[in-house]
Design an enzyme around this catalytic site. Structure first.
Site, PDB file in Angstrom:
ATOM      1  N   ASN A 179     -10.907  -2.425  -5.255  1.00 43.49           N
ATOM      2  CA  ASN A 179     -10.174  -1.518  -6.157  1.00 43.49           C
ATOM      3  C   ASN A 179     -10.878  -1.344  -7.506  1.00 43.49           C
ATOM      4  O   ASN A 179     -10.599  -0.392  -8.229  1.00 43.49           O
ATOM      5  CB  ASN A 179      -8.730  -1.998  -6.377  1.00 43.49           C
ATOM      6  CG  ASN A 179      -7.842  -1.862  -5.162  1.00 43.49           C
ATOM      7  OD1 ASN A 179      -6.896  -2.630  -4.990  1.00 43.49           O
ATOM      8  ND2 ASN A 179      -8.100  -0.879  -4.302  1.00 43.49           N
ATOM      9  N   ASP A 181       0.829  -1.208   0.000  1.00 40.62           N
ATOM     10  CA  ASP A 181       0.000   0.000   0.000  1.00 40.62           C
ATOM     11  C   ASP A 181       0.866   1.261   0.000  1.00 40.62           C
ATOM     12  O   ASP A 181       1.993   1.252   0.488  1.00 40.62           O
ATOM     13  CB  ASP A 181      -0.908  -0.030   1.247  1.00 40.62           C
ATOM     14  CG  ASP A 181      -2.070   0.946   1.128  1.00 40.62           C
ATOM     15  OD1 ASP A 181      -2.374   1.393   0.004  1.00 40.62           O
ATOM     16  OD2 ASP A 181      -2.688   1.251   2.172  1.00 40.62           O
TER      17      ASP A 181
HETATM   18  C1  IPE Z   1      -5.375  -2.666  -0.285  1.00 42.61           C
HETATM   19  O1  IPE Z   1      -5.032  -1.323  -0.441  1.00 42.61           O
HETATM   20  C2  IPE Z   1      -5.360  -3.354  -1.597  1.00 42.61           C
HETATM   21  C3  IPE Z   1      -4.035  -3.524  -2.220  1.00 42.61           C
HETATM   22  C4  IPE Z   1      -2.903  -3.239  -1.683  1.00 42.61           C
HETATM   23  C5  IPE Z   1      -4.050  -4.093  -3.543  1.00 42.61           C
HETATM   24  P1  IPE Z   1      -6.145  -0.191  -0.557  1.00 42.61           P
HETATM   25  O2  IPE Z   1      -5.441   1.099  -0.693  1.00 42.61           O
HETATM   26  O3  IPE Z   1      -7.128  -0.543  -1.595  1.00 42.61           O
HETATM   27  O4  IPE Z   1      -6.859  -0.300   0.873  1.00 42.61           O
HETATM   28  P2  IPE Z   1      -7.847   0.685   1.635  1.00 42.61           P
HETATM   29  O5  IPE Z   1      -9.041   0.860   0.786  1.00 42.61           O
HETATM   30  O6  IPE Z   1      -7.130   1.970   1.861  1.00 42.61           O
HETATM   31  O7  IPE Z   1      -8.133  -0.001   2.928  1.00 42.61           O
HETATM   32  C1  IPE Z   2      -1.519   0.328  -3.404  1.00 41.16           C
HETATM   33  O1  IPE Z   2      -1.321   1.709  -3.423  1.00 41.16           O
HETATM   34  C2  IPE Z   2      -1.768  -0.245  -4.779  1.00 41.16           C
HETATM   35  C3  IPE Z   2      -3.160  -0.630  -5.025  1.00 41.16           C
HETATM   36  C4  IPE Z   2      -4.132  -0.629  -4.142  1.00 41.16           C
HETATM   37  C5  IPE Z   2      -3.479  -1.060  -6.378  1.00 41.16           C
HETATM   38  P1  IPE Z   2      -2.535   2.708  -3.428  1.00 41.16           P
HETATM   39  O2  IPE Z   2      -2.937   2.976  -4.833  1.00 41.16           O
HETATM   40  O3  IPE Z   2      -3.628   2.243  -2.539  1.00 41.16           O
HETATM   41  O4  IPE Z   2      -1.871   4.012  -2.807  1.00 41.16           O
HETATM   42  P2  IPE Z   2      -2.458   4.953  -1.679  1.00 41.16           P
HETATM   43  O5  IPE Z   2      -2.872   4.073  -0.545  1.00 41.16           O
HETATM   44  O6  IPE Z   2      -3.622   5.661  -2.285  1.00 41.16           O
HETATM   45  O7  IPE Z   2      -1.344   5.861  -1.309  1.00 41.16           O
HETATM   46 MG    MG Z   3      -4.061   2.440  -0.593  1.00 45.59          MG
END
Ligand code: IPE
Ligand code: IPE
Ligand code: MG
Length: 244
Positions: free
Chosen positions: A62, A14
């Site tokens: 996502n 993340d």
């Molecule tokens: C979790 O991250 C999913 C992945 C790392 C693929 P998110 O960024 O989607 O999680 P939330 O929504 O902040 O909990």
């Molecule tokens: C994790 O990084 C990757 C995916 C969930 C695909 P994020 O895209 O969630 O990045 P933040 O959490 O918004 O910084």
């Molecule tokens: Mg995230």
């Protein structure tokens, strides 16, 4: 690396978006950098002797992101498979994927299935990409299959115990998660693994995924090695297993 390695390491990767934002770049640049880290951490995990590495790459939730970000992530996945397959094969890594694959764009899904097939006889680390993955969806998919079999008369309620349930999960040969790492400072599970994390050790770091390094992985694994996993028992029972 310490001796007590997690057999199954799972990572919630993340913070890609925030990493990019901090640098005044569009979110997708964070995803691009994130893929570089995936390549490096996967190879390093194989090198140190991790048996199963599950990476949360794209969740069911996502899919609700803006269409252009979702499209970019799918293209990145496509590129990753295309460019990394040779490295995966030459490192004896077996590729698998967990999730509702039918939701992926058809071309990407086919490429992924072909890569999984080509690596299927490799005996080294299993690299499990959680794509279009939700822990609740996984459990619901188990329940649906069981309900079908119960309806056909091939499954009786008393057949269902934990071992049996496990055998209906995605990639049932993959064991429980020993160590779960989440980057970016968030302290939540976000619907990852659910069944297999019942007794996982949890490790959180403030580092954004694009900044996560081999040294950070060493640190997490060292923390894991220093913990006592009791699984409900007492320390005395753990220290002298014969007293069970
Ligand atoms: C979790 O991250 C999913 C992945 C790392 C693929 P998110 O960024 O989607 O999680 P939330 O929504 O902040 O909990
Ligand atoms: C994790 O990084 C990757 C995916 C969930 C695909 P994020 O895209 O969630 O990045 P933040 O959490 O918004 O910084
Ligand atoms: Mg995230």
């Amino acid at each position: 690396m310490p001796e007590s390695l997690p057999r199954h390491l799972a990572v919630i990767m993340d913070g890609n978006g925030r990493w990019a934002k901090k640098r005044g770049m569009p979110r997708v640049m964070g995803h691009r950098k994130g893929v570089e880290v995936v390549k490096d951490i996967a190879l390093y995990s194989a090198e140190v002797g991790i048996s199963y590495l599950s990476l949360f790459a794209f969740s069911m939730e996502n899919w609700k992101r803006p269409g252009d970000e979702v499209g970019f992530l799918m293209r990145l996945l496509d590129d990753y498979i295309e460019r990394e397959l040779e490295t995966i094969l030459s490192n004896n890594i077996r590729l698998t994927a967990s999730g509702r694959m039918a939701l992926l764009p058809e071309g990407t899904r086919k490429k992924l299935e072909a890569a999984i097939e080509r690596s299927s006889s490799n005996g080294g680390m299993v690299l499990n990409l959680a794509l279009s993955y939700g822990g609740r969806s996984e459990i619901i998919d188990v329940a649906r299959r069981m309900a079908e079999e119960a309806k056909n008369g091939t499954l009786q309620p008393e057949d269902i115990d934990e071992e049996f349930f496990k055998s209906y999960l995605y990639n049932p040969e993959i064991p429980d998660v020993d160590l779960l790492i989440r980057t970016s400072g968030e302290m939540r599970i976000s619907n990852f693994q659910l069944w297999r994390i019942a007794y996982s050790e949890l490790y959180f770091t403030d580092k954004y995924w694009p900044d996560f390094s081999r040294a950070d992985l060493d640190e997490a694994v060292q923390s894991f090695a220093g913990r006592e996993r009791r699984f409900g028992k007492t320390t005395d029972q753990i220290d002298s297993p014969k007293s069970d």
